[in-house]
Design a protein around this motif. Structure first.
Motif, PDB file in Angstrom:
ATOM      1  N   LEU A 186       8.828 -87.211 -29.419  1.00 29.39           N
ATOM      2  CA  LEU A 186       8.107 -87.567 -30.626  1.00 29.39           C
ATOM      3  C   LEU A 186       7.029 -88.298 -30.963  1.00 29.39           C
ATOM      4  O   LEU A 186       5.858 -88.003 -31.130  1.00 29.39           O
ATOM      5  N   GLU A 187       6.959 -89.223 -30.343  1.00 32.22           N
ATOM      6  CA  GLU A 187       6.149 -90.764 -30.151  1.00 32.22           C
ATOM      7  C   GLU A 187       4.943 -90.030 -29.135  1.00 32.22           C
ATOM      8  O   GLU A 187       3.881 -89.643 -29.882  1.00 32.22           O
ATOM      9  N   LEU A 188       5.435 -89.120 -28.185  1.00 30.82           N
ATOM     10  CA  LEU A 188       4.276 -89.365 -27.623  1.00 30.82           C
ATOM     11  C   LEU A 188       3.871 -87.946 -28.046  1.00 30.82           C
ATOM     12  O   LEU A 188       2.761 -87.893 -27.870  1.00 30.82           O
ATOM     13  N   ILE A 189       4.445 -86.933 -28.911  1.00 29.03           N
ATOM     14  CA  ILE A 189       3.256 -86.401 -29.212  1.00 29.03           C
ATOM     15  C   ILE A 189       2.014 -86.495 -30.119  1.00 29.03           C
ATOM     16  O   ILE A 189       1.680 -85.581 -29.875  1.00 29.03           O
ATOM     17  N   LYS A 190       2.804 -87.627 -30.654  1.00 29.20           N
ATOM     18  CA  LYS A 190       2.043 -87.911 -31.795  1.00 29.20           C
ATOM     19  C   LYS A 190       1.131 -88.433 -31.196  1.00 29.20           C
ATOM     20  O   LYS A 190       0.084 -88.386 -31.502  1.00 29.20           O
ATOM     21  N   ILE A 191       1.174 -89.722 -30.073  1.00 33.14           N
ATOM     22  CA  ILE A 191       0.316 -89.876 -29.565  1.00 33.14           C
ATOM     23  C   ILE A 191      -1.056 -89.168 -28.835  1.00 33.14           C
ATOM     24  O   ILE A 191      -1.781 -89.590 -29.317  1.00 33.14           O
ATOM     25  N   LYS A 192      -0.444 -87.876 -27.854  1.00 31.79           N
ATOM     26  CA  LYS A 192      -1.171 -87.371 -27.193  1.00 31.79           C
ATOM     27  C   LYS A 192      -2.049 -86.648 -28.577  1.00 31.79           C
ATOM     28  O   LYS A 192      -3.424 -86.287 -28.245  1.00 31.79           O
ATOM     29  N   LYS A 193      -1.586 -86.066 -30.097  1.00 32.09           N
ATOM     30  CA  LYS A 193      -2.354 -85.594 -31.075  1.00 32.09           C
ATOM     31  C   LYS A 193      -3.593 -86.704 -31.466  1.00 32.09           C
ATOM     32  O   LYS A 193      -4.823 -86.121 -31.631  1.00 32.09           O
ATOM     33  N   GLU A 194      -2.996 -87.927 -31.597  1.00 22.88           N
ATOM     34  CA  GLU A 194      -3.929 -89.163 -31.567  1.00 22.88           C
ATOM     35  C   GLU A 194      -5.193 -89.397 -31.077  1.00 22.88           C
ATOM     36  O   GLU A 194      -6.353 -89.069 -31.091  1.00 22.88           O
ATOM     37  N   VAL A 195      -4.601 -89.365 -29.485  1.00 27.38           N
ATOM     38  CA  VAL A 195      -5.802 -89.405 -28.155  1.00 27.38           C
ATOM     39  C   VAL A 195      -6.397 -88.565 -27.678  1.00 27.38           C
ATOM     40  O   VAL A 195      -7.731 -88.588 -27.038  1.00 27.38           O
ATOM     41  N   GLY A 196      -6.147 -87.123 -27.760  1.00 27.36           N
ATOM     42  CA  GLY A 196      -6.188 -86.131 -27.543  1.00 27.36           C
ATOM     43  C   GLY A 196      -6.891 -85.803 -26.147  1.00 27.36           C
ATOM     44  O   GLY A 196      -8.096 -85.342 -26.182  1.00 27.36           O
ATOM     45  N   LEU A 237       0.572 -74.243  -3.303  1.00 29.11           N
ATOM     46  CA  LEU A 237       0.414 -74.188  -5.753  1.00 29.11           C
ATOM     47  C   LEU A 237      -0.690 -73.856  -5.619  1.00 29.11           C
ATOM     48  O   LEU A 237      -1.166 -74.792  -5.535  1.00 29.11           O
ATOM     49  N   ASP A 238      -0.881 -72.400  -6.266  1.00 25.08           N
ATOM     50  CA  ASP A 238      -2.052 -73.209  -7.446  1.00 25.08           C
ATOM     51  C   ASP A 238      -2.053 -72.790  -8.576  1.00 25.08           C
ATOM     52  O   ASP A 238      -0.566 -72.843  -8.907  1.00 25.08           O
ATOM     53  N   LEU A 239      -2.283 -73.746  -9.397  1.00 25.05           N
ATOM     54  CA  LEU A 239      -2.473 -73.752 -10.979  1.00 25.05           C
ATOM     55  C   LEU A 239      -3.174 -74.522 -11.211  1.00 25.05           C
ATOM     56  O   LEU A 239      -4.650 -75.053 -11.098  1.00 25.05           O
ATOM     57  N   GLU A 240      -3.233 -73.753 -12.579  1.00 22.86           N
ATOM     58  CA  GLU A 240      -4.946 -74.502 -13.542  1.00 22.86           C
ATOM     59  C   GLU A 240      -4.034 -75.245 -14.413  1.00 22.86           C
ATOM     60  O   GLU A 240      -3.133 -74.733 -15.756  1.00 22.86           O
ATOM     61  N   ILE A 241      -5.210 -75.740 -14.909  1.00 19.02           N
ATOM     62  CA  ILE A 241      -4.681 -76.972 -16.543  1.00 19.02           C
ATOM     63  C   ILE A 241      -5.931 -77.277 -17.620  1.00 19.02           C
ATOM     64  O   ILE A 241      -7.147 -77.874 -16.837  1.00 19.02           O
ATOM     65  N   LYS A 242      -5.356 -77.019 -18.680  1.00 16.73           N
ATOM     66  CA  LYS A 242      -6.965 -76.599 -19.351  1.00 16.73           C
ATOM     67  C   LYS A 242      -7.092 -78.387 -20.123  1.00 16.73           C
ATOM     68  O   LYS A 242      -6.293 -79.561 -20.250  1.00 16.73           O
ATOM     69  N   LYS A 243      -8.092 -78.203 -20.495  1.00 19.33           N
ATOM     70  CA  LYS A 243      -8.733 -79.542 -21.571  1.00 19.33           C
ATOM     71  C   LYS A 243      -7.205 -79.573 -23.250  1.00 19.33           C
ATOM     72  O   LYS A 243      -7.310 -78.617 -23.672  1.00 19.33           O
ATOM     73  N   ASN A 244      -7.503 -80.677 -22.917  1.00 17.24           N
ATOM     74  CA  ASN A 244      -5.988 -81.243 -24.506  1.00 17.24           C
ATOM     75  C   ASN A 244      -4.511 -80.210 -24.365  1.00 17.24           C
ATOM     76  O   ASN A 244      -4.509 -80.397 -25.204  1.00 17.24           O
ATOM     77  N   GLU A 245      -4.163 -79.850 -22.965  1.00 18.89           N
ATOM     78  CA  GLU A 245      -3.611 -79.272 -22.674  1.00 18.89           C
ATOM     79  C   GLU A 245      -1.734 -80.057 -22.274  1.00 18.89           C
ATOM     80  O   GLU A 245      -2.317 -81.093 -22.742  1.00 18.89           O
ATOM     81  N   PHE A 246      -0.892 -79.902 -23.431  1.00 18.48           N
ATOM     82  CA  PHE A 246       0.735 -80.858 -22.874  1.00 18.48           C
ATOM     83  C   PHE A 246       1.180 -79.994 -22.070  1.00 18.48           C
ATOM     84  O   PHE A 246       1.958 -78.846 -21.938  1.00 18.48           O
ATOM     85  N   VAL A 247       1.482 -80.353 -21.291  1.00 17.03           N
ATOM     86  CA  VAL A 247       1.484 -79.706 -19.828  1.00 17.03           C
ATOM     87  C   VAL A 247       2.804 -80.624 -18.780  1.00 17.03           C
ATOM     88  O   VAL A 247       2.871 -81.465 -18.931  1.00 17.03           O
ATOM     89  N   MET A 282       8.425 -81.243 -26.280  1.00 18.93           N
ATOM     90  CA  MET A 282       6.875 -81.522 -26.421  1.00 18.93           C
ATOM     91  C   MET A 282       5.851 -80.567 -25.648  1.00 18.93           C
ATOM     92  O   MET A 282       4.640 -80.832 -25.947  1.00 18.93           O
ATOM     93  N   SER A 283       6.249 -79.899 -25.094  1.00 19.22           N
ATOM     94  CA  SER A 283       4.950 -79.227 -23.786  1.00 19.22           C
ATOM     95  C   SER A 283       4.685 -77.968 -24.397  1.00 19.22           C
ATOM     96  O   SER A 283       4.649 -77.005 -25.559  1.00 19.22           O
ATOM     97  N   ASP A 284       3.147 -77.319 -24.391  1.00 20.62           N
ATOM     98  CA  ASP A 284       2.155 -76.720 -24.907  1.00 20.62           C
ATOM     99  C   ASP A 284       2.374 -75.371 -23.962  1.00 20.62           C
ATOM    100  O   ASP A 284       2.872 -74.428 -23.979  1.00 20.62           O
ATOM    101  N   ARG A 285       2.616 -76.130 -22.806  1.00 20.16           N
ATOM    102  CA  ARG A 285       3.288 -75.252 -22.081  1.00 20.16           C
ATOM    103  C   ARG A 285       4.097 -75.945 -20.351  1.00 20.16           C
ATOM    104  O   ARG A 285       4.497 -76.955 -20.694  1.00 20.16           O
TER     105      ARG A 285
END
Lengths: 263, 356
Positions: free
Chosen positions: B176-186, B24-34, B202-205
């Protein structure tokens, strides 16, 4: 009809308790009896108890009993907890096999354990205090494992992993997070081992050699010479001690259960 | 490449000889919701546990901010995890649970106090600090678990099906709360779930996994609209997957009828899988669509009717706001944009999991 049923069921329980405890009651009453005869009540006395505490022989045996049961149950608790953790991590098949092996000494006849341990020990060491201690540790460990195991099974592995995740090393996570959840099982395992050690006679008798006596082997030895009322007093004391330990354990585990239900 | 925070490089893992993750190859970017999405046993949780340090890969390495951390134990990684359930320390109250990581880092008492207050506010649990975990509901316990992880300011937060034990209503609210938390803490979130709706919400990717292999990566929309193989199409939402033959570019033959489509680059007369979403099919009068068939069932689902139309031996699933009488013969039509053509799976691994 209903009342009759009620009466019968109560009477039944009463009869069972009578058979169980009447002999002990007779023993206790006799220990306060001022007459040497077992069938005549000669008034209340504490002189047999005084006799117990004035006898060096009995005091020595009491001391030995306490030392052996305390240290055996403590060491067995440490060993048992470590063993339980190891066993609980095993694959299902080995787990079942090891637990079955663990149960054998508990259902095995004391005399078999006593004789086999004696044979084993005389190959390596003189029979005496140490051999009795080792024997006691040996038969205590399975009880500790048995009382700790359910707690381990209830515990969720992710609790340990969460502690590691939050920055705790393995040792810190074990003492701070895993062990506290086993306290109930460890404590009842310890008390169980302690009471079993305290009133063990058969295994002690075979492994003690000459010169060492615990209370139970001493009483047995004295009885051979003739029954002395001091022995009633001593037996009453042992009964009371075991009773106290059992009550403490029951209160403790009752509390813990209630604490769980409350939530 | 500087915004890549975590890279998995050729990770393989087997348990008892059974391959769970396969190169498995995988790249995860900063501040992403994967989100790692897949059926149970697809290797998604194991992947997460390898990132967290709870499992060691048999092969490959984990690169975190350019450094190889494959051999590092969990307590040495700037990564925290929210576990599936029941991971709170039952003998400590909520505050002590949250403070656990901070105390280990020897933070000052006032700092810890502020952090606890902030985190409890963040997860909507103000005033619960002195409660014991056992006295909290499942949802509240997970909120505390999130707070406990977040106060450590990890670079990546791993979430292993954290809402799996909750009921549907609560799960949607928590999403929805998780998305909010994610935005808040970055911080970067890596989320594992088998629930496609949760992933889409929820996901960006989304990374769709099956049998230890990544099937498709992309945004919620691209995964849903353009599944790359039948597995993804079947796993994400409901779909009609039917055999077709590519006549030429932009023309596919399904059930003996030529459909216009927008896909190019397939071989001439190549057998393909055709995916059509139930909501993209429109019911018209008999003879006015591409296909005619008999309505064999109609179920009212609230927002729409779920209608099954049988055309020769294939049963088309259709979602329509208008009802259709069972037994009547209707036509089916679709606009070319909504037809998705896929190559037939080459390997068995990419095969659709039939209803198990």
């Amino acid at each position: 009809m209903e009342r009759l049923k009620n009466f019968i069921s109560k009477a039944y329980i009463f009869i069972i308790l009578l058979f169980l405890y009447a002999p002990i009651a007779v023993l206790i009453v006799s220990s306060f009896n001022d007459s040497k005869s077992r069938v005549v009540w000669g008034g209340f006395t504490l002189r047999w108890y005084r006799g117990v505490f004035e006898s060096d022989q009995i005091m020595d045996a009491l001391f030995t009993t306490m030392i052996i049961s305390l240290s055996a149950s403590l060491i067995a608790t440490v060993l048992g907890v470590m063993a339980a953790i190891g066993i609980s991590a095993m694959k299902k098949r080995s787990y079942k096999a090891v637990m079955a092996v663990n149960n054998i000494p508990m259902v095995n006849a004391d005399i078999v354990i006593g004789i086999s341990l004696m044979l084993w020990f005389i190959k390596f060491m003189p029979l005496g205090f140490m051999s009795v201690l080792l024997a006691h540790i040996t038969f205590d460990v399975p009880y500790v494992i048995l009382s700790v195991m359910p707690k381990l099974q209830q515990m969720n592995v992710s609790v340990y992993e969460a502690a590691r995740d939050l920055g705790a090393n393995a040792v810190y996570a074990f003492f701070k997070v895993v062990l506290p959840q086993l306290y109930g099982g460890i404590l009842s395992g310890f008390f169980l081992a302690f009471t079993i050690s305290m009133d063990d006679f058969v295994v002690t008798y075979f492994t003690k050699g000459a010169g060492v006596d615990t209370l139970s082997t001493l009483i047995y030895g004295e009885l051979k010479k003739g029954i002395k009322p001091e022995m009633y007093a001593l037996s009453t004391i042992i009964f009371a001690l075991v009773l106290i330990v059992l009550i403490v354990v029951n209160i403790y585990s009752g509390k813990e259960e209630r604490a769980v239900i409350d939530h | 490449m500087s915004d890549v925070i975590l890279r998995l490089d050729g990770i393989s893992k087997s348990f008892d000889g059974k391959q769970v993750i396969n190169r498995l190859d995988l790249e995860i970017k900063k501040n992403e919701f994967v989100t790692l999405l897949g059926p149970s046993g697809c290797g998604k949780s194991t992947t997460l546990r390898i990132i967290g340090g709870f499992e060691k890969p048999d092969e490959g390495c984990v690169i975190f901010e350019g450094k190889d951390i494959t051999a590092l134990p969990p307590d040495k990684r700037h990564i925290n995890t929210v576990f599936q359930k029941y991971s709170l320390f039952p003998h400590m109250n909520v505050e002590d649970n949250i403070a656990f990581g901070l105390k280990l880092k020897k933070k000052s008492r006032s700092y810890i106090k502020d952090k606890i207050e902030y985190a409890l506010g963040l997860v909507n649990m103000d005033g619960y600090g002195k409660r014991m975990p056992m006295s909290l509901s499942g949802g509240q316990q997970q909120r505390v678990a999130i707070a406990r992880a977040i106060v450590n300011e990890p670079q990546i937060l791993l979430l292993d099906e954290p809402l799996g034990a909750l009921d549907l209503k609560l799960r949607q609210k928590m999403q929805l709360e998780l998305i909010k938390i994610k935005k808040e803490v970055g911080i970067t979130f890596v989320y594992v779930t088998h629930d496609q709706e949760e992933a889409l919400t929820m996901s960006d990717r989304i990374i769709v996994m099956n049998k230890g292999i990544i099937q498709q990566m992309g945004s919620s929309k691209s995964i849903y609209d353009e599944p790359q193989n039948a597995f993804v199409a079947d796993f994400i939402g409901e779909s009609n997957i039917i055999d077709g033959i590519m006549k030429r570019d932009c023309l596919v033959n399904i059930q003996g009828v030529d459909f216009e489509c927008v896909d190019v680059g397939f071989g001439k007369l190549e057998p393909v899988d055709v995916v059509i979403r139930p909501e993209d099919l429109t019911i018209v009068k008999r003879g006015e669509g591409y296909l005619d068939g008999t309505v064999i069932s109609e179920v009212f689902k609230g927002a729409f009717y779920e209608i099954v139309v049988k055309v020769s031996d294939y049963e088309w699933l259709i979602q329509s706001v208008n009802p259709a009488a069972v037994g009547s013969i209707v036509g089916l039509t679709i606009i070319p944009d909504n037809i998705q053509i896929m190559h037939k799976p080459i390997s068995e691994d990419a095969e659709v999991i039939k209803d198990e």
